[in-house]
Design a protein around this motif. Sequence first.
Motif, mmCIF file in Angstrom:
data_model
loop_
_atom_site.group_PDB
_atom_site.id
_atom_site.type_symbol
_atom_site.label_atom_id
_atom_site.label_comp_id
_atom_site.label_asym_id
_atom_site.label_seq_id
_atom_site.Cartn_x
_atom_site.Cartn_y
_atom_site.Cartn_z
ATOM 1 N N THR A 148 39.022 105.564 75.196
ATOM 2 C CA THR A 148 40.092 104.448 75.315
ATOM 3 C C THR A 148 39.146 103.459 75.037
ATOM 4 O OG1 THR A 148 41.392 103.308 76.950
ATOM 5 C CG2 THR A 148 39.147 104.228 77.791
ATOM 6 N N ARG A 149 39.617 102.239 74.917
ATOM 7 C CA ARG A 149 38.872 101.136 74.514
ATOM 8 C C ARG A 149 38.393 100.531 75.661
ATOM 9 N NH1 ARG A 149 41.404 96.509 70.290
ATOM 10 N NH2 ARG A 149 39.256 95.800 69.431
ATOM 11 N N ASP B 272 45.311 100.057 74.479
ATOM 12 C CA ASP B 272 44.771 101.387 74.698
ATOM 13 C C ASP B 272 43.629 101.160 75.781
ATOM 14 O OD1 ASP B 272 43.222 103.805 74.316
ATOM 15 O OD2 ASP B 272 42.204 103.428 72.739
#
Length: 803
Positions: A5-6, A30
């Motif tokens: 994930t970001r 995200d």
Amino acid sequence: MKTTTRVVVIGGGVVGCSVLYHLTKLGWSDVMLLERSELTSGSTWHAAGGFHTLNGDTNMAALQGYTIRLYRELEELTGMSCGLHHVGGVTLADNQDRFDMLVAERAKHRYMGLETEIVGPEEIAKIAPVTNIDGIIGGLYDPLDGHLDPSGTTHAYAKGARMNGAEIVTHCKVEATTQRADGTWDVVTDKGTVHAEHIVNAAGLWAREVGAMAGVYFPLLPMEHQYIVTDDIPEIYERDSEHPHVMDPAGESYLRQEGRGLCIGFYEQTCRPWAVNGTPWDFGHELLADDFDKIEHSIEFAYKRFPVLERSGVKSVIHGPFTFAPDGNPLVGPVPGMRNYWSACAVMAGFSQGGGVGLTLAQWMIEGEPERDVTAMDVARFGSWITPGYTVPKVIENYQRRFSVSYPNEELPAARPCRTTPCYDLLDTQGAVWGQQYGLEVANYFAQGDEPRYETPSFRRSNAFEATAREVKAVREAVGINEVQNFGKYDVQGPGARDWLDRVMAGRIPKPGRLSLTPMLSEKGRLIGDFTISCLSETHFQITGSYGAQAYHMRWFMAHPPEGDVRLDNVSDRRTGFQIAGPRARDLLQAVTREDVTDMAFMDVRQLTIGLSTAIVQRVSYTGDLGYEIYVDAMEQRALWQTLWEAGQPMGIKPFGMRAMMSLRLDKFFGSWLSEFSPDYTAAETGLDRFIRFKKNVDFIGRAAAEADRATPPDRQLCTFEVDAEDADVTAYEPIFIGDDVVGFCTSGGYSHHAGKSIALGFVPRDQAQDGLEVEIEILGKRRPARLLTEPLFDADGARMRG
């Protein structure tokens, strides 16, 4: 659970959920949140849920206003109720100082667009009839005050984030955070490992423990906090409308309606820290044992202020921990010295500030900077010197002072002295009355004879007034000496040093032997620093700025690192010394060196032997007078003092402190960091654009925004005013009136002892900023006539400073 994930937000309280929501609102979908238990576990679930806009820092107040307005938006977006009760609230004043503080806050609100109102005792009795107004002078009424449902609000943030694509994983305990070589993170949990570009520590009660996983110390401490909900009270449930909030600073309490009764909470003096050595991982939805002993005196006072309490029974007691930073403000932003690690911790007033914290952090992460100056809650306001030994007494002090009067000249005593220079004891014997900046003891002024060694806090001119006048006179008539420790100092060396400085600084980079003044700009052209650059050689520079902004500035430097062979070193505490200023300053300098300094021009820098030491000497002074700054190795500061002090005796040398310095700078209309110069303003608004080197063939940071301001000047302009004041001067954020319209506000001010005038600096519309403009400035509730000045009060032609 996804494994990449970001952003990973750690912590599912109101702040973590707000951060998650705002990241998605600003376009990052995200993202995910990890919570070791259920959402709201920790402090959120047992919060009293009150919200208000009142805050001594105007940017914090604005963010609190944003938070409150956001709740309706959340309800409309998610279809969930936040349980909003906009009932208004009044803060009471039972003495003149408290009333002065409220009047000053109301003045700030005028230009902020907040519809607060000063009310008298009779009005208070109508607004909040359960209040005994005996001894009450007045109060501040805020129609935005209210309370909400903590759980419902947190879940509304969470739903809003999910609607925008975020993932939330509960019952997922973070066990380790490990950074990869590329700056990304592995977040190890009991359900597996998540690879994330960014980490946000919003772990609340566990923020210290989560931070320790990455080797970061967060200066915060949980404090026990207790509030009581009463049984039904006829005076409450028989009303036609809900009873407003009442904040009673004298009783260290807040009160609001809860159902058919009342809720009252206390910030008692006999407070207790909780989990000093670490928060247990298995703590979650528990409460602490009832403890009426520690609030016994608070309850006794409350019975007098709100007599209905004495006749009502106790329905429930909520006693739980929540976290404070040493100054009570949140710890928000990119953690200095770390890549892609963000803080959203110590948000004590989560339902007043949580929305603003989430917005600020999301802007910072996505857009590169927040929209306003958030220094008051920037995690970088505390340096690497801070320890638990400092944090604990400061948090206790802050809790005890939660409802105390906050004075503009106040110096708080806990955890002091912490950091001192080698000459601390020498200056102490001279009568130094100490203040502190960034943990450092700084002389504010010097008492003589039987003058007290303590400045009495006041909204008016204090007992430091005469001593400050004495020191100003010594500088203007002879020579004064003042420490330069409270400058941030950075050593930059290497073949690429000039190129790097040209890129991060907007101004001219000087030639060897010369100085320059330059702003440092953000990408959006906002001021993030004002520096003096000293060129010691073609490949060696010293840059100086605000001492308290060291971590902030180093974080920026490291985010825009030098390329090639350049070494950047923060030498703020290794290089120190003194400045000397006044008409005899050149004579004193000549007396302590073998080299001829008569030809040393304004803005020159040289390396000289001063007494026993090799020193960096630069001809510049914030006093606006003939002056020199002399820097030596910290180990040699005492020898430098002895040399200057002995040689200066025949010349009438006197020590002077920061109170005199801030008076002297007014004579030349010099601005100061975080007053006139801050991320709220651009160079063109403040006049610092005159130091921008637009001709240099370098795409320096913020150039495009500065060029745009140059082509189309901003609407407001920083100006200086002479004020017809009485016994109180401008401090900051007082409104400026033209006629009955608020057209601007003050950034700072004070009394010019040299000119014998009260001076204010502030913003007014550019098209009206002309010499002699007549305005009024509100000081402690009274509108004072003021006139715009364009000619400095001292050395107007610069003959003494430059000659």
